[in-house]
Design a protein around this motif. Structure first.
Motif, mmCIF file in Angstrom:
data_model
loop_
_atom_site.group_PDB
_atom_site.id
_atom_site.type_symbol
_atom_site.label_atom_id
_atom_site.label_comp_id
_atom_site.label_asym_id
_atom_site.label_seq_id
_atom_site.Cartn_x
_atom_site.Cartn_y
_atom_site.Cartn_z
ATOM 1 N N LYS A 4 14.912 198.419 23.623
ATOM 2 C CA LYS A 4 15.182 197.026 23.973
ATOM 3 C C LYS A 4 13.962 196.136 23.769
ATOM 4 O O LYS A 4 13.300 196.209 22.748
ATOM 5 C CB LYS A 4 15.749 196.938 25.392
ATOM 6 C CG LYS A 4 17.062 197.685 25.553
ATOM 7 C CD LYS A 4 17.665 197.455 26.916
ATOM 8 C CE LYS A 4 18.981 198.192 27.049
ATOM 9 N NZ LYS A 4 19.691 197.802 28.242
ATOM 10 N N SER A 5 13.633 195.291 24.750
ATOM 11 C CA SER A 5 12.541 194.328 24.594
ATOM 12 C C SER A 5 11.199 195.019 24.433
ATOM 13 O O SER A 5 10.332 194.529 23.712
ATOM 14 C CB SER A 5 12.503 193.362 25.781
ATOM 15 O OG SER A 5 12.197 194.044 26.984
ATOM 16 N N PHE B 150 13.140 193.855 33.685
ATOM 17 C CA PHE B 150 14.540 193.509 33.931
ATOM 18 C C PHE B 150 14.864 192.107 33.410
ATOM 19 O O PHE B 150 15.983 191.849 32.975
ATOM 20 C CB PHE B 150 14.915 193.667 35.410
ATOM 21 C CG PHE B 150 14.422 192.569 36.321
ATOM 22 C CD1 PHE B 150 15.218 191.478 36.614
ATOM 23 C CD2 PHE B 150 13.150 192.640 36.889
ATOM 24 C CE1 PHE B 150 14.773 190.464 37.459
ATOM 25 C CE2 PHE B 150 12.703 191.638 37.738
ATOM 26 C CZ PHE B 150 13.506 190.543 38.016
ATOM 27 N N ILE B 151 13.895 191.206 33.387
ATOM 28 C CA ILE B 151 14.116 189.860 32.841
ATOM 29 C C ILE B 151 14.127 189.926 31.310
ATOM 30 O O ILE B 151 15.032 189.390 30.666
ATOM 31 C CB ILE B 151 13.037 188.864 33.338
ATOM 32 C CG1 ILE B 151 13.162 188.670 34.852
ATOM 33 C CG2 ILE B 151 13.152 187.519 32.594
ATOM 34 C CD1 ILE B 151 12.042 187.863 35.475
ATOM 35 N N ARG B 152 13.117 190.590 30.730
ATOM 36 C CA ARG B 152 13.052 190.722 29.268
ATOM 37 C C ARG B 152 14.319 191.388 28.737
ATOM 38 O O ARG B 152 14.901 190.940 27.763
ATOM 39 C CB ARG B 152 11.841 191.572 28.848
ATOM 40 C CG ARG B 152 10.515 190.900 29.016
ATOM 41 C CD ARG B 152 9.380 191.737 28.426
ATOM 42 N NE ARG B 152 8.998 192.831 29.293
ATOM 43 C CZ ARG B 152 9.061 194.128 28.993
ATOM 44 N NH1 ARG B 152 9.502 194.516 27.807
ATOM 45 N NH2 ARG B 152 8.683 195.044 29.853
ATOM 46 N N ASN B 153 14.748 192.461 29.394
ATOM 47 C CA ASN B 153 15.911 193.199 28.912
ATOM 48 C C ASN B 153 17.216 192.442 29.141
ATOM 49 O O ASN B 153 18.167 192.645 28.388
ATOM 50 C CB ASN B 153 15.966 194.590 29.529
ATOM 51 C CG ASN B 153 14.972 195.521 28.873
ATOM 52 O OD1 ASN B 153 14.452 195.247 27.789
ATOM 53 N ND2 ASN B 153 14.686 196.632 29.517
ATOM 54 N N ALA B 154 17.266 191.587 30.134
ATOM 55 C CA ALA B 154 18.469 190.770 30.343
ATOM 56 C C ALA B 154 18.667 189.839 29.145
ATOM 57 O O ALA B 154 19.784 189.698 28.630
ATOM 58 C CB ALA B 154 18.372 189.973 31.634
ATOM 59 N N VAL B 155 17.587 189.222 28.678
ATOM 60 C CA VAL B 155 17.657 188.354 27.499
ATOM 61 C C VAL B 155 18.012 189.189 26.271
ATOM 62 O O VAL B 155 18.896 188.828 25.491
ATOM 63 C CB VAL B 155 16.316 187.606 27.286
ATOM 64 C CG1 VAL B 155 16.316 186.840 25.967
ATOM 65 C CG2 VAL B 155 16.044 186.670 28.452
ATOM 66 N N TYR B 156 17.340 190.325 26.112
ATOM 67 C CA TYR B 156 17.600 191.216 24.979
ATOM 68 C C TYR B 156 19.061 191.663 24.968
ATOM 69 O O TYR B 156 19.726 191.614 23.934
ATOM 70 C CB TYR B 156 16.669 192.429 25.064
ATOM 71 C CG TYR B 156 16.801 193.350 23.888
ATOM 72 C CD1 TYR B 156 15.977 193.216 22.784
ATOM 73 C CD2 TYR B 156 17.774 194.338 23.861
ATOM 74 C CE1 TYR B 156 16.112 194.046 21.686
ATOM 75 C CE2 TYR B 156 17.922 195.169 22.768
ATOM 76 C CZ TYR B 156 17.089 195.019 21.683
ATOM 77 O OH TYR B 156 17.240 195.837 20.603
ATOM 78 N N ASP B 157 19.560 192.101 26.119
ATOM 79 C CA ASP B 157 20.943 192.582 26.218
ATOM 80 C C ASP B 157 21.957 191.483 25.894
ATOM 81 O O ASP B 157 22.983 191.747 25.266
ATOM 82 C CB ASP B 157 21.230 193.153 27.610
ATOM 83 C CG ASP B 157 20.551 194.486 27.855
ATOM 84 O OD1 ASP B 157 20.160 195.160 26.881
ATOM 85 O OD2 ASP B 157 20.408 194.864 29.037
ATOM 86 N N TYR B 158 21.674 190.257 26.313
ATOM 87 C CA TYR B 158 22.567 189.144 26.034
ATOM 88 C C TYR B 158 22.691 188.936 24.516
ATOM 89 O O TYR B 158 23.788 188.789 23.981
ATOM 90 C CB TYR B 158 22.063 187.862 26.719
ATOM 91 C CG TYR B 158 22.914 186.664 26.426
ATOM 92 C CD1 TYR B 158 24.177 186.533 27.002
ATOM 93 C CD2 TYR B 158 22.478 185.671 25.565
ATOM 94 C CE1 TYR B 158 24.977 185.431 26.722
ATOM 95 C CE2 TYR B 158 23.264 184.575 25.281
ATOM 96 C CZ TYR B 158 24.515 184.455 25.863
ATOM 97 O OH TYR B 158 25.306 183.377 25.579
ATOM 98 N N ARG C 50 24.510 192.015 22.915
ATOM 99 C CA ARG C 50 25.959 192.000 23.181
ATOM 100 C C ARG C 50 26.708 191.049 22.257
ATOM 101 O O ARG C 50 27.871 191.264 21.928
ATOM 102 C CB ARG C 50 26.213 191.572 24.632
ATOM 103 C CG ARG C 50 26.641 192.656 25.552
ATOM 104 C CD ARG C 50 27.127 192.132 26.894
ATOM 105 N NE ARG C 50 26.473 190.964 27.433
ATOM 106 C CZ ARG C 50 25.362 190.975 28.175
ATOM 107 N NH1 ARG C 50 24.764 192.105 28.461
ATOM 108 N NH2 ARG C 50 24.867 189.867 28.638
#
Length: 133
Positions: free
Chosen positions: A71-72, A98-106, A109
């Motif tokens: 991920k990020s 968790f913030i970096r990966n939230a953006v990455y996951d968005y 997806r």
């Protein structure tokens, strides 16, 4: 032989991922990276070796020796090895994962919806073939 390289595994049918790989290749002035699609034989072998769950991670993975990043973290570790000002992006590692990966996951997806999808994995040109496993 491969120990001298960082290996970037990517979704071979994703237009965004293919664009990112081309972007990395142009900025890999020190020839640090080799590339393989997640769907390729070597991609599957590395996924198994590192026990990576591709149902949770299905875009870019960085293999660096006996370590792997997802991920990020993968994206930021890749930026650290690129030419120009890109290594400065590694400073974003201070942002909680968790913030970096939230953006990455968005982005991950929605990547097919936004950027499209190929029917098959990218076929490198003759001049780029040596960069792929």
């Amino acid at each position: 032989m491969l120990d001298n390289y960082k290996i970037v595994l990517f979704d071979g049918v994703c237009n965004l991922c293919n664009g990112a790989i081309n972007y990395i290749i142009k900025r890999d002035k020190n020839n640090v990276f080799k590339f393989a699609a997640l769907q390729s034989e070597i991609g599957k072998e590395l996924i198994t070796k590192f026990n990576i769950d591709t149902s949770k991670i299905d875009s870019i993975i960085l293999i660096d020796g006996e370590k792997h990043y997802i991920k990020s973290s993968a994206a930021l570790h890749i930026s650290k090895a690129l030419s120009g000002a890109y290594p400065l992006l590694f400073g974003l590692m201070i942002v909680p994962k968790f913030i970096r990966n939230a953006v990455y996951d968005y982005i991950a997806r929605n990547r097919y919806k936004w950027f499209g999808k190929k029917e098959s994995c990218m076929i490198p040109t003759a001049e780029l073939k040596s960069k792929f496993l």
